[in-house]
Write an enzyme that holds these catalytic residues in place. Sequence first.
Site, short mmCIF file in Angstrom:
data_model
loop_
_atom_site.label_atom_id
_atom_site.label_comp_id
_atom_site.label_asym_id
_atom_site.label_seq_id
_atom_site.Cartn_x
_atom_site.Cartn_y
_atom_site.Cartn_z
N TRP A 101 0.83 -1.22 0.00
CA TRP A 101 0.00 0.00 0.00
C TRP A 101 0.85 1.24 0.00
O TRP A 101 0.57 2.21 -0.72
CB TRP A 101 -1.00 -0.01 1.15
CG TRP A 101 -2.08 -1.03 0.93
CD1 TRP A 101 -2.34 -2.14 1.67
CD2 TRP A 101 -3.04 -1.04 -0.16
NE1 TRP A 101 -3.38 -2.84 1.12
CE2 TRP A 101 -3.83 -2.20 0.01
CE3 TRP A 101 -3.29 -0.21 -1.25
CZ2 TRP A 101 -4.88 -2.53 -0.87
CZ3 TRP A 101 -4.33 -0.54 -2.13
CH2 TRP A 101 -5.10 -1.68 -1.93
N ASP A 171 -1.84 6.70 6.15
CA ASP A 171 -2.90 5.85 5.61
C ASP A 171 -3.23 4.85 6.72
O ASP A 171 -2.44 3.95 7.01
CB ASP A 171 -2.39 5.14 4.35
CG ASP A 171 -3.39 4.14 3.80
OD1 ASP A 171 -4.49 3.99 4.38
OD2 ASP A 171 -3.07 3.50 2.78
N LYS A 195 -12.78 -1.40 5.93
CA LYS A 195 -12.09 -2.37 6.77
C LYS A 195 -12.58 -2.27 8.22
O LYS A 195 -13.14 -3.21 8.74
CB LYS A 195 -10.57 -2.19 6.69
CG LYS A 195 -9.98 -2.89 5.48
CD LYS A 195 -9.35 -1.98 4.50
CE LYS A 195 -8.99 -2.69 3.20
NZ LYS A 195 -8.19 -1.86 2.32
C1 LIG Z 1 -7.53 -1.30 1.36
C2 LIG Z 1 -6.45 -0.35 1.51
C3 LIG Z 1 -6.27 0.72 0.62
C4 LIG Z 1 -7.13 0.91 -0.61
O1 LIG Z 1 -8.41 1.28 -0.26
P1 LIG Z 1 -9.53 1.62 -1.36
O2 LIG Z 1 -10.58 2.23 -0.51
O3 LIG Z 1 -9.90 0.33 -2.00
O4 LIG Z 1 -8.95 2.58 -2.33
C5 LIG Z 1 -5.25 1.60 0.86
N1 LIG Z 1 -4.44 1.47 1.92
C6 LIG Z 1 -4.57 0.45 2.80
C7 LIG Z 1 -3.65 0.36 3.96
C8 LIG Z 1 -5.59 -0.49 2.62
O5 LIG Z 1 -5.73 -1.49 3.49
#
Ligand SMILES: *Cc1c(COP(=O)(O)O)cnc(C)c1O
Length: 360
Positions: A101, A171, A195
């Site tokens: 990521w 993030d 999530k």
């Molecule tokens: C799932 C995830 C993303 C991507 O998320 P989207 O909402 O599908 O764009 C980015 N960073 C992390 C750490 C993730 O777990």
Amino acid sequence: MRKYNFYAGPSTLPVEVLEELKEEIADYHGEGLSMIETSHRSPMYDRVHEETIELFHELMGIPVNYKVLFIGGGATLQFGMVPMNLLKPGTVGEYVKSGSWAGKAISDARTIGQVRILWDGKDSGYTALPDPVSLKPGNDAAYLHLTSNETIGGVQWKAFPKTGDIPLVADMSSDILSRTFDVRDFGLIYAGAQKNIGPAGVTVVIIRDDLAAASPENLPAYLRYKIHAEKNSLYNTPPVFAIYAINKVLRWLKARGGVAGIEKLNTQKAEAIYSVIDGNPGFYSSPVEKSVRSRMNVVFRLPSEELEKEFITRAKDKGMLGLKGHRDVGGCRASLYNALPLEGARALADLMKDFAAEKG
Ligand SMILES: *Cc1c(COP(=O)(O)O)cnc(C)c1O
């Protein structure tokens, strides 16, 4: 019967929330229409919108000089929006490359401006993290970006760097609301909802006022944090269903002792699985350095791919879903987000013990 859902995302939601949504879906509290049929500027929706923002402030201890924003496009859009808004000419976006990521955030930032990798986990196969104290942002840094939990690799920061005047950007898609931390250490936090927060469709951005105010004028409106902040995330139609569901998840979380309450449970859940891994060293293994093992996404291997396949099938037969590892790293992965009950983690731990006893 509800199964135990270990999918990495979208992922399990509290059954209480799903039941409530079902109850209200055609007629919200006797209003004669659904929350997802009303105007996003109606009093009925407005109450939910405002309360959801307040609940974020309360649950995460977000100071008043930060805004909570609801933006579409997933966490992925933030990979671009962060540099578009914060990376000014002559400055550098600094990144910690901790896995898949972080790598995506870095590639997008490179399309916008200058990037520096402050630390790269390549040598360890992205199974380790830097000591936060060792990270020294340069004077030309516009921000330092990290990924608090690598959902695919299963590595999680246990403490965060103190970056002083350089805004720390994170993030937190896969571990927001799972543990307590001080929001004041960050300039900007973003997290896709699907999530730990609610259904897919919205990304939560927590941004300090001075950073939102500094969005450049030469960007399309939707891409400017300033516009979202000024319009309280109602510049255009927000993802109302997702926000409405998030409202219920946050109420659910508050009733369970808030973030500190769920953190205790999350620790127990992760310990249940890691103790089986460590207790059967010839059979299970974790590729991740012990000190940075994720409590949200437990990545583990069995002695062979054949056994992994058999284990995943066995788990499925017993009502435990989503245990296949990400295709980039293989093996198995158990995602233990807030809404996964402790009994789910215990059921998986028991199955792992039995399977090792049988096959080991
Ligand atoms: C799932 C995830 C993303 C991507 O998320 P989207 O909402 O599908 O764009 C980015 N960073 C992390 C750490 C993730 O777990």
